[in-house]
Design a protein around this motif. Structure first.
Motif, mmCIF file in Angstrom:
data_model
loop_
_atom_site.group_PDB
_atom_site.id
_atom_site.type_symbol
_atom_site.label_atom_id
_atom_site.label_comp_id
_atom_site.label_asym_id
_atom_site.label_seq_id
_atom_site.Cartn_x
_atom_site.Cartn_y
_atom_site.Cartn_z
ATOM 1 N N ARG A 270 0.596 -0.832 -0.042
ATOM 2 C CA ARG A 270 0.205 -0.191 0.129
ATOM 3 C C ARG A 270 0.877 1.539 0.161
ATOM 4 N N GLY A 271 0.833 2.122 -0.964
ATOM 5 C CA GLY A 271 0.889 3.139 -1.155
ATOM 6 C C GLY A 271 2.193 3.990 -1.992
ATOM 7 N N GLN A 272 2.429 2.573 -2.609
ATOM 8 C CA GLN A 272 3.316 2.086 -3.887
ATOM 9 C C GLN A 272 2.589 2.485 -5.488
ATOM 10 N N MET A 273 1.331 2.613 -4.971
ATOM 11 C CA MET A 273 -0.125 3.013 -6.157
ATOM 12 C C MET A 273 -1.031 3.221 -5.807
ATOM 13 N N LYS A 274 -0.971 4.406 -6.161
ATOM 14 C CA LYS A 274 -2.397 4.742 -5.618
ATOM 15 C C LYS A 274 -4.041 4.211 -5.565
ATOM 16 N N ASP A 275 -4.104 4.358 -4.609
ATOM 17 C CA ASP A 275 -5.425 2.536 -4.680
ATOM 18 C C ASP A 275 -6.287 4.340 -4.265
ATOM 19 N N VAL A 276 -7.313 4.377 -5.743
ATOM 20 C CA VAL A 276 -8.513 5.207 -6.066
ATOM 21 C C VAL A 276 -9.299 4.551 -5.329
ATOM 22 N N LEU A 277 -10.343 6.123 -5.218
ATOM 23 C CA LEU A 277 -11.423 5.030 -5.016
ATOM 24 C C LEU A 277 -12.713 6.458 -6.115
ATOM 25 N N LEU A 278 -13.337 5.013 -6.257
ATOM 26 C CA LEU A 278 -14.070 5.211 -7.960
ATOM 27 C C LEU A 278 -15.773 5.392 -7.530
ATOM 28 N N HIS A 279 -15.748 6.822 -8.245
ATOM 29 C CA HIS A 279 -17.549 7.069 -8.080
ATOM 30 C C HIS A 279 -18.367 7.638 -9.492
ATOM 31 N N LEU A 280 -19.260 7.259 -9.754
ATOM 32 C CA LEU A 280 -19.990 7.413 -10.934
ATOM 33 C C LEU A 280 -21.476 8.327 -10.557
ATOM 34 N N ILE A 281 -22.298 9.727 -11.313
ATOM 35 C CA ILE A 281 -23.157 10.537 -11.264
ATOM 36 C C ILE A 281 -22.926 10.256 -12.993
ATOM 37 N N ALA A 282 -24.217 9.902 -13.461
ATOM 38 C CA ALA A 282 -24.613 9.941 -14.999
ATOM 39 C C ALA A 282 -26.080 9.426 -14.924
ATOM 40 N N ASP A 283 -26.748 9.558 -15.777
ATOM 41 C CA ASP A 283 -28.193 8.953 -16.063
ATOM 42 C C ASP A 283 -28.584 8.689 -17.757
ATOM 43 N N ASP A 284 -27.860 7.722 -17.208
ATOM 44 C CA ASP A 284 -27.676 6.838 -18.981
ATOM 45 C C ASP A 284 -29.478 6.457 -19.519
ATOM 46 N N ALA A 285 -30.691 6.670 -18.579
ATOM 47 C CA ALA A 285 -31.733 6.961 -18.991
ATOM 48 C C ALA A 285 -32.459 7.755 -20.308
ATOM 49 N N LEU A 286 -32.008 8.937 -19.056
ATOM 50 C CA LEU A 286 -31.846 10.290 -19.888
ATOM 51 C C LEU A 286 -31.001 10.328 -21.065
ATOM 52 N N MET A 287 -29.681 10.488 -21.104
ATOM 53 C CA MET A 287 -28.689 10.489 -22.270
ATOM 54 C C MET A 287 -29.228 9.520 -23.689
ATOM 55 N N THR A 288 -29.702 8.012 -23.249
ATOM 56 C CA THR A 288 -30.145 6.933 -24.469
ATOM 57 C C THR A 288 -31.751 8.002 -24.161
ATOM 58 N N GLU A 289 -32.681 8.306 -24.009
ATOM 59 C CA GLU A 289 -33.998 8.686 -24.917
ATOM 60 C C GLU A 289 -33.596 9.959 -25.407
ATOM 61 N N LEU A 290 -32.193 10.998 -25.620
ATOM 62 C CA LEU A 290 -32.145 12.065 -26.673
ATOM 63 C C LEU A 290 -31.346 10.994 -27.344
ATOM 64 N N SER A 291 -31.659 12.272 -28.905
ATOM 65 C CA SER A 291 -31.474 11.689 -29.963
ATOM 66 C C SER A 291 -30.346 12.570 -30.068
ATOM 67 N N ALA A 292 -29.348 11.415 -31.392
ATOM 68 C CA ALA A 292 -27.830 12.043 -31.050
ATOM 69 C C ALA A 292 -27.883 13.695 -32.126
ATOM 70 N N GLY A 293 -28.692 14.042 -32.441
ATOM 71 C CA GLY A 293 -28.583 15.043 -33.387
ATOM 72 C C GLY A 293 -29.028 16.412 -32.373
ATOM 73 N N THR A 294 -29.484 16.284 -31.169
ATOM 74 C CA THR A 294 -29.090 17.294 -29.479
ATOM 75 C C THR A 294 -28.096 17.380 -29.036
ATOM 76 N N LYS A 295 -26.696 16.933 -29.292
ATOM 77 C CA LYS A 295 -25.838 17.205 -29.316
ATOM 78 C C LYS A 295 -24.907 18.436 -29.697
ATOM 79 N N LEU A 296 -25.428 18.158 -30.447
ATOM 80 C CA LEU A 296 -25.047 19.148 -32.444
ATOM 81 C C LEU A 296 -26.279 20.987 -32.023
#
Length: 338
Positions: A270-296
């Motif tokens: 321990r300490g030789q390499m960083k043991d990062v603590l990962l978290h995720l904030i997302a809303d895949d349901a919304l992003m899947t619902e939106l059309s590709a064109g809305t990005k642009l």
């Protein structure tokens, strides 16, 4: 007690307004301090606005800076149009929506196959440039405040370049957001750059620095899963971009998982390499619902909806995992990488 954390902000065009909502909500939490931000494309713009605002006016300054950024993006119109075409944008968008309703083939999808931003010749203008140049770069480049890292892809080598400190120029932000089918490549010090998403969306490794906290919160705006098979040209191209934009990040996540396993099995001290603590904030349901064109094609209604969704997703994350911050990771790498 103040919890320090790092933020990793993905790119995704106008869908980056979701990240604005996430940042806006986190700024309400006096017990959370952002130590560093790594961003790509829209994530880079959000990160730069966040830092410039923090330097100028603390938490409220960051909120105001982000709100101003997205008010300007909402007025850009379609990213594929030069500024002199913007007066025709509303009519053009209405016509496009009518055609898409009547026919199974997207006009934008067809255009994406044959149109090049170089086709405009001397008339081409980057519609994001006025937005980027309105940021206070004395704050963006400041040594005080949260550290800031911005990724762009070197066109010649295909490798990522991470800009920080005095290298965080307007050109660096424009390079990070340079989707090559929409914008002309950005030249910096004799090298040309495209969107950073191709080589790191966003790059995590700058956040492994020993003086930074262990917690990394990834704000994801590209869906990890899509059950439906894309069929229109635009949807196919969009899913190709999503997969390629996730590829570099998945590689880093696999490396993190490997290091964690070595530490857990006692094969690495321990300490030789960083043991990062990962978290995720997302809303895949919304992003899947939106059309590709809305990005642009950002518009005030879409941006408001995404901002509100970002705040709601952060509320849910804090309710479920707020106590994990500083203690343990809440992202299930086994499930994500299965």
């Amino acid at each position: 007690m103040t919890i320090r954390l790092n933020l990793a902000l993905q790119g995704g065009g106008a869908h980056g307004a979701f990240t604005w909502g996430v940042l806006d909500r986190l700024l309400d939490e006096e017990g959370i301090e952002v130590a560093a931000l790594s961003g790509t494309s829209a994530g880079a713009l959000n990160a730069a606005a966040f830092k410039a605002g923090m330097i100028a006016g603390g938490r409220q300054g960051a909120k105001d800076s982000l709100a101003a950024l997205w008010a300007q993006v909402a007025n850009v119109g379609d990213f594929r149009m030069a500024r002199w075409m913007q007066p025709f944008w509303t009519a053009s968008r209405a016509l496009t929506e009518a055609v898409e309703t009547a026919f199974p083939v997207s006009p934008q999808g067809l255009a994406a196959q044959v149109w090049s931003p170089y086709g405009w010749g001397p008339f081409w203008e980057n519609p994001l440039e006025p937005v980027v140049r309105r940021l206070d770069f004395s704050g963006v480049c400041a040594s005080a405040g949260p550290r800031l890292f911005v990724g762009a892809t070197n066109v010649r080598t295909g490798r990522i370049r991470v800009f920080e400190g005095d290298d965080l120029t307007p050109e660096a932000l424009l390079a990070s957001a340079c989707l090559p089918t929409v914008f002309q490549a950005v030249t910096i010090e004799g090298e040309t750059y495209w969107d950073g998403g191709y080589s790191g969306n966003p790059p995590l490794y700058p956040l492994y620095a020993p003086d930074l906290p262990d917690d990394i919160v990834i704000v994801s705006i590209n869906p990890w899963l899509r059950d439906a098979v894309p069929m229109s040209p635009l949807d196919i191209q969009n899913r190709i971009n999503e997969i390629s934009f996730h590829a570099a990040l998945l590689g880093e996540l696999r490396a993190i998982k490997f290091v964690k396993r070595l530490i857990a099995e006692g094969r690495m001290e321990r300490g030789q390499m960083k043991d990062v603590l990962l978290h995720l904030i997302a809303d895949d349901a919304l992003m899947t619902e939106l059309s590709a064109g809305t990005k642009l094609s950002p518009n005030p209604g879409l941006i408001t909806r995404l901002h509100d969704a970002g705040r709601a997703a952060t509320d849910a994350f804090l309710a479920s995992h707020g106590r994990d911050l500083g203690q343990r990771g809440s992202l299930d790498l086994n499930a994500l990488l299965a």
